[in-house]
Design a protein around this motif. Structure first.
Motif, mmCIF file in Angstrom:
data_model
loop_
_atom_site.group_PDB
_atom_site.id
_atom_site.type_symbol
_atom_site.label_atom_id
_atom_site.label_comp_id
_atom_site.label_asym_id
_atom_site.label_seq_id
_atom_site.Cartn_x
_atom_site.Cartn_y
_atom_site.Cartn_z
ATOM 1 N N GLU A 173 0.814 -1.220 0.000
ATOM 2 C CA GLU A 173 0.000 0.000 0.000
ATOM 3 C C GLU A 173 0.843 1.263 0.000
ATOM 4 O OE1 GLU A 173 -3.061 -0.037 2.912
ATOM 5 O OE2 GLU A 173 -3.627 -2.112 2.469
ATOM 6 N N GLY A 174 2.121 1.204 0.407
ATOM 7 C CA GLY A 174 3.012 2.351 0.324
ATOM 8 C C GLY A 174 2.866 3.359 1.442
ATOM 9 N N LYS A 175 2.048 3.094 2.457
ATOM 10 C CA LYS A 175 1.934 4.023 3.582
ATOM 11 C C LYS A 175 3.145 3.914 4.495
ATOM 12 C CE LYS A 175 -3.125 3.754 3.605
ATOM 13 N NZ LYS A 175 -4.311 3.355 4.385
ATOM 14 N N ARG A 176 3.402 4.983 5.219
ATOM 15 C CA ARG A 176 4.545 4.993 6.142
ATOM 16 C C ARG A 176 4.249 4.096 7.345
ATOM 17 N NH1 ARG A 176 8.786 8.509 6.677
ATOM 18 N NH2 ARG A 176 9.812 8.541 8.710
ATOM 19 N N GLN A 177 5.197 3.240 7.669
ATOM 20 C CA GLN A 177 5.016 2.353 8.817
ATOM 21 C C GLN A 177 5.246 3.127 10.110
ATOM 22 O OE1 GLN A 177 7.244 -1.269 8.581
ATOM 23 N NE2 GLN A 177 7.051 -1.393 6.343
ATOM 24 N N PRO A 219 -0.572 -15.568 11.472
ATOM 25 C CA PRO A 219 -1.501 -15.279 10.367
ATOM 26 C C PRO A 219 -0.956 -15.858 9.066
ATOM 27 C CG PRO A 219 -0.307 -13.295 11.028
ATOM 28 C CD PRO A 219 0.019 -14.342 12.042
ATOM 29 N N GLY A 220 -1.885 -16.212 8.162
ATOM 30 C CA GLY A 220 -1.490 -16.873 6.924
ATOM 31 C C GLY A 220 -0.519 -16.059 6.092
ATOM 32 N N LYS A 253 1.891 -5.638 7.919
ATOM 33 C CA LYS A 253 0.450 -5.781 7.754
ATOM 34 C C LYS A 253 -0.217 -4.914 8.804
ATOM 35 C CE LYS A 253 -3.094 -8.396 6.024
ATOM 36 N NZ LYS A 253 -3.362 -8.691 4.624
ATOM 37 N N GLU A 254 -1.134 -4.075 8.386
ATOM 38 C CA GLU A 254 -1.848 -3.248 9.350
ATOM 39 C C GLU A 254 -2.611 -4.125 10.322
ATOM 40 O OE1 GLU A 254 -4.297 -0.558 7.193
ATOM 41 O OE2 GLU A 254 -2.666 0.854 6.812
ATOM 42 N N GLY A 255 -2.506 -3.758 11.584
ATOM 43 C CA GLY A 255 -3.105 -4.574 12.634
ATOM 44 C C GLY A 255 -2.135 -5.576 13.220
ATOM 45 N N HIS A 256 -0.960 -5.737 12.591
ATOM 46 C CA HIS A 256 0.072 -6.652 13.095
ATOM 47 C C HIS A 256 1.409 -5.933 13.153
ATOM 48 C CE1 HIS A 256 -2.982 -9.418 11.354
ATOM 49 N NE2 HIS A 256 -2.655 -10.212 12.377
ATOM 50 N N ALA A 257 1.384 -4.662 13.621
ATOM 51 C CA ALA A 257 2.596 -3.852 13.612
ATOM 52 C C ALA A 257 3.710 -4.476 14.445
ATOM 53 C CB ALA A 257 2.271 -2.447 14.127
ATOM 54 N N GLN A 258 3.367 -4.973 15.624
ATOM 55 C CA GLN A 258 4.371 -5.558 16.517
ATOM 56 C C GLN A 258 5.045 -6.765 15.847
ATOM 57 O OE1 GLN A 258 4.462 -4.562 20.025
ATOM 58 N NE2 GLN A 258 6.116 -5.931 20.591
#
Length: 887
Positions: A689-693, A719-720, A810-815
């Motif tokens: 998606e190219g958004k800044r982490q 997660p898969g 993956k958003e929602g799995h930052a850690q």
């Protein structure tokens, strides 16, 4: 013990007074001892403790013999049978007959000396008279039949057991000859089988078979003198026209037993049997057995066939034949050194019966048993095959009619033909010519299929058959047939036209392809024949059907032996022209490609045929295939199938680069590692998606090896998308070390003939996911050992890993995302520890890759990856010899 002592004392007293008693009193005193004898036997668990047991056995068996004669002498047969039956029966109280019979029954089971004593009493002849009456005279039914049937069965069992014990001794058979009932009973079985007592058929057969095995010279002379076998054969000819086949078999098997068992002692009865059309009788009887149910009469039918088989070795002189050995033969075949075991065919007449039955019958059981018999004869002595085939030619003649037989018989027959080569190491050229003609005519497709499978087994045994079947024209025949089928397939172009093959006919095409593959394997000459026939364009048509594919690829792989470029153009072309959903076709093509790339000579052809671009196009075709959750048509494919294709694609690239500087330079110079990174990043499991982490603080930090362990563990709650990313990174890591093409993570698929092809032009329907074989890379090395295995072979693959590094998110799995990113950077740092590795990595452009791909992390002090990336950069920059690299 007390009972035996009492019995012993009373018997001594009986012995002392018996000479002075009249016969009636003597008999009464003896009978009074028997209840005590039976009681003592029961209470001592069958152990007889009596010192003068032989004398007791003599007295009791003599009295039993005397009483049997008293009950039957001078009476008509029916009256004698009834009197004997009533005397032996156990009613409310045991009668004299029952006491005597049971006592002799128990005494006959003690020891051989006691048995000889019983035999010497004259009992064998007396009991044979009883058996003759019980067998030949049918009892009249009475109202008490149901009450006495159990007692009758017990009486019958004791009578039969006594006879079996006596008649298994030659002395017992000799005693029989004092009366004329032996030949009378044998003749009765052949003439009165339909009129005799039903309950005594089986017991009579058991007794006569026991006598047969104990025949002596005297008994054979006796039977021959009264024309016993001659009369029995005449009677059986009559029965064979009237009785059911199973009954005739039962009666005939008894007579044949006496013929077969007597031969080791004397050939007289066999000669009598042969001179009175005995073999014609057996042929007539056996042909009547067509259509019998599997369990109806089978024991006796099988017994006759077994005895016929044995009679083939009964002859006085060895058969002498001089065959013409047709060459070529297998290297280790030498007929002159074939040693005889003694179990050779000396009598062709019984075998001619077996041969005639097979030629005239289409009964599955009967024909199958004939083939078993032939196999048995061959197993006795390998010379027997040559003795039979060079005289009667059974297999040669059977080949002409085998297509008329039931399918199981066809299978059994061609296994027998196959055993000539596999077990006897002999090439039967005449038989093979007939088998080949059978294939050419294709009268019955199943028979053609079975015949071709037989030749396929032979071809796989020895390279000699590649020459034999080329010179005989079989290779040309198969190529012509396959060309015809290929044209039909090409014309159908995925549609279900009426002419398309199914079932047996489709399986026949599979075996044809396997046969061509076997004939071209290790045979450049046969491969040239295939190419000269112009078959290459037709052979590759069969790739589209999964059932044909394995054999087709084998043929094309043989083609590579004479022309790598042609093979590569076919495989690469098929890969590029396959549809997006033909994953299994692509995997099979890649596996074939991997086998050929094992040869370094093939690498140049792979490159010149656009192999690298072709394989990378497979990756770009799978854009979005590993999204989590899967979407669109990819949902029906199954992500494990996609991952499998990714694996084999990367394996193929690694194999083509292995120890090949030209290919490695080509791949690097043309920016194909960058293309690989781009294609892998678009699979759907990497972040695009190219958004800044947003940097987060890490609570725990696992190593890359630990992440691999967790990904291989199906119970780990990953997660898969992350598992797929780790798998791909693992593939790339093995590629870095140059070992990916040697790994095996996926179970082999073995498509069955009954399944429909899973490749089609449309998106596939929902399938079961193809399972990954969860084996740790490097044969389950520990994490520490895995980290030590860090020799860099393909530096460009490290650049691919770095390019994918920012996409491990993956958003929602930052850690979790940043934890795997840190683990990967640490792993990359471990790869560039040595000076040599750093030099290689600098030359591969890793410095610029880090800067361009990881800009955010490299330029932000607060980013968790900043420090490890800086360390990698510092290690590499110390090796950078040209300033422009640093700039």
């Amino acid at each position: 013990t007390l009972l035996w002592q009492t019995l012993g004392q009373q018997f001594v007293e009986y012995e002392q007074v018996a000479p002075f008693l009249i016969p009636e009193d003597q008999q009464r005193r003896l009978l009074e001892l028997l209840p005590l004898f039976l009681k003592a036997w029961e209470q001592s668990a069958g152990v007889i403790m009596l010192s003068n047991i032989q004398l007791l056995a003599s007295e009791v068996s003599k009295l039993l013999t005397k009483e049997i004669k008293r009950n039957i002498n001078g009476k008509p047969a029916e009256e004698a049978r009834l009197a004997l039956e009533q005397w032996l029966q156990q009613k409310k109280e045991a009668g004299d007959g029952y006491l005597l019979l049971k006592s002799v029954y128990l005494l006959s089971q003690t020891d051989l000396r006691t048995m000889w004593t019983i035999i010497g009493s004259g009992l064998p002849a007396a009991l044979m008279q009883c058996l003759y009456l019980f067998f030949t005279v049918t009892p009249k039914k009475t109202s008490d039949d149901t009450e006495t049937s159990e007692d009758d069965a017990q009486t019958q069992e004791m009578l039969v057991k006594i006879m079996l014990n006596m008649y298994k001794e030659e002395q017992g058979v000799e005693e029989l000859l004092t009366a004329d009932k032996l030949q009378s009973l044998i003749i009765a079985t052949s003439s009165l089988w339909d009129q005799c007592s039903h309950s005594w058929k089986v017991p009579t057969g058991r007794v006569l078979r026991t006598i047969s095995k104990a025949q002596t010279k005297t008994s054979i002379v006796y039977l021959q003198a009264v024309d016993c076998i001659k009369i029995a054969i005449q009677n059986l000819f009559t029965l064979a026209d009237t009785l059911p086949a199973c009954d005739v078999c039962e009666a005939a098997s008894i007579v044949l037993c006496f013929v077969k068992d007597s031969y080791p002692v004397s050939s007289a009865l066999l000669a009598e049997f042969e001179n009175n059309d005995g073999y014609q009788l057996l042929l007539k009887i056996l042909l009547r057995c067509e259509g019998l149910q599997q369990n109806e009469g089978d024991p006796y039918l099988d017994e006759i066939l077994d005895m016929l088989t044995c009679l083939t070795t009964c002859g006085k002189t060895e058969l002498k034949v001089s065959g013409n050995i047709v060459h070529p033969q297998l290297p280790h075949f030498d007929f002159e050194q074939t040693q005889s075991s003694g179990m050779t065919v000396k009598n062709l007449q019984p075998f001619q019966v077996l041969q005639s039955i097979f030629q005239r019958s289409n009964d599955q059981h009967l024909c199958g048993r004939i083939l078993e018999a032939i196999g048995t004869i061959w197993a006795w002595d390998r010379v027997n095959f040559f003795l039979l085939e060079w005289t009667l030619q059974p297999i040669n003649q059977f080949t002409d009619i085998i297509h008329f037989k039931p399918h199981p018989v066809q299978v059994q027959f061609f296994r027998l033909v196959e055993s000539i080569v596999l077990d006897l190491s002999y090439v039967p050229h005449e038989i093979l010519k007939k088998v080949q003609y059978l294939i050419k005519e294709n009268i019955v497709p199943f028979c053609t299929l079975t015949a071709l499978q037989c030749l396929l087994s032979m071809t796989q045994k020895d390279l000699l058959f590649s020459d034999i079947f080329r010179d005989s024209g079989l290779l040309g025949l198969l190529l012509a047939l396959l060309r015809k089928e290929a044209k039909i397939l090409r014309k159908s172009a995925g549609t279900q036209l009426p002419g398309l093959k199914e079932g047996t006919e489709k399986e026949l095409i599979v075996v044809m392809l396997k046969m061509v593959a076997a004939l071209t394997a290790r045979s450049v000459r046969n491969t040239v024949v295939l190419k000269d026939y112009g078959m290459v364009p037709y052979i590759k048509i069969f790739l589209d059907d999964e059932r044909y594919r394995s054999a087709t690829l084998s043929i094309l792989e043989q083609l590579s032996a004479i022309n790598y470029e042609e093979y590569m153009s076919i495989i690469i072309g098929a890969l590029c022209s396959s549809t997006q959903w033909e994953l299994h076709l692509k995997v099979d093509l890649l596996k074939s490609l991997l086998r050929i790339l094992e040869s370094p000579k093939s690498h140049s052809a792979f490159r010149t045929c656009s192999g690298f671009n072709g394989l990378l196009s497979l990756l770009s075709d799978m854009e979005g295939a590993l999204q989590d959750p899967p979407s669109g048509q990819w949902e029906a494919v199954g992500q494990n199938c996609v991952l499998e294709l990714v694996f084999y694609t990367l394996q193929g690239i690694t194999a083509a680069l292995h120890l090949d500087p030209v290919n490695s330079n080509f791949f690097q110079r043309n920016g194909l590692f960058e293309k690989m990174a781009e294609d892998l990043g678009s699979l759907g499991c990497f972040w695009t998606e190219g958004k800044r982490q947003i940097p987060v603080s890490l609570e725990k930090k696992r190593t890359f090896a630990e992440f691999l362990d967790a990904a291989f563990c199906t119970s780990e709650p990953f997660p898969g998308w992350l598992k797929n990313c780790i798998w791909i990174l693992n593939f790339l890591d093995r590629m870095v070390k140059g070992t990916l093409h040697q790994e095996s993570y996926f179970k082999e698929r073995k498509p069955e003939m009954g399944e429909e092809s899973r490749d089609g032009q449309e998106a596939p329907q929902a399938q079961e996911e193809h399972p990954i074989a969860f084996n740790r890379p490097g044969n389950k090395l520990s994490a520490s050992a895995y980290m030590l295995d860090c020799t860099i072979v393909h530096a460009g693959a490290v650049c691919v890993m770095v390019r994918l590094l920012p996409k491990l998110y993956k958003e929602g799995h930052a850690q979790l995302s940043q934890e795997i990113q840190c683990a990967l950077v640490d792993h990359i740092q471990s790869l560039v520890k040595s000076e040599k590795s750093r030099q290689v990595m600098c030359e591969s452009g890793l410095l610029s890759t880090i800067i361009t791909s990881c800009q955010d992390a490299f330029c932000s002090d607060s980013h968790p990856l900043h420090l490890p990336l800086t360390r990698v950069f510092e290690k590499l920059s110390s090796q950078a010899v040209e300033p422009h690299v640093l700039r």
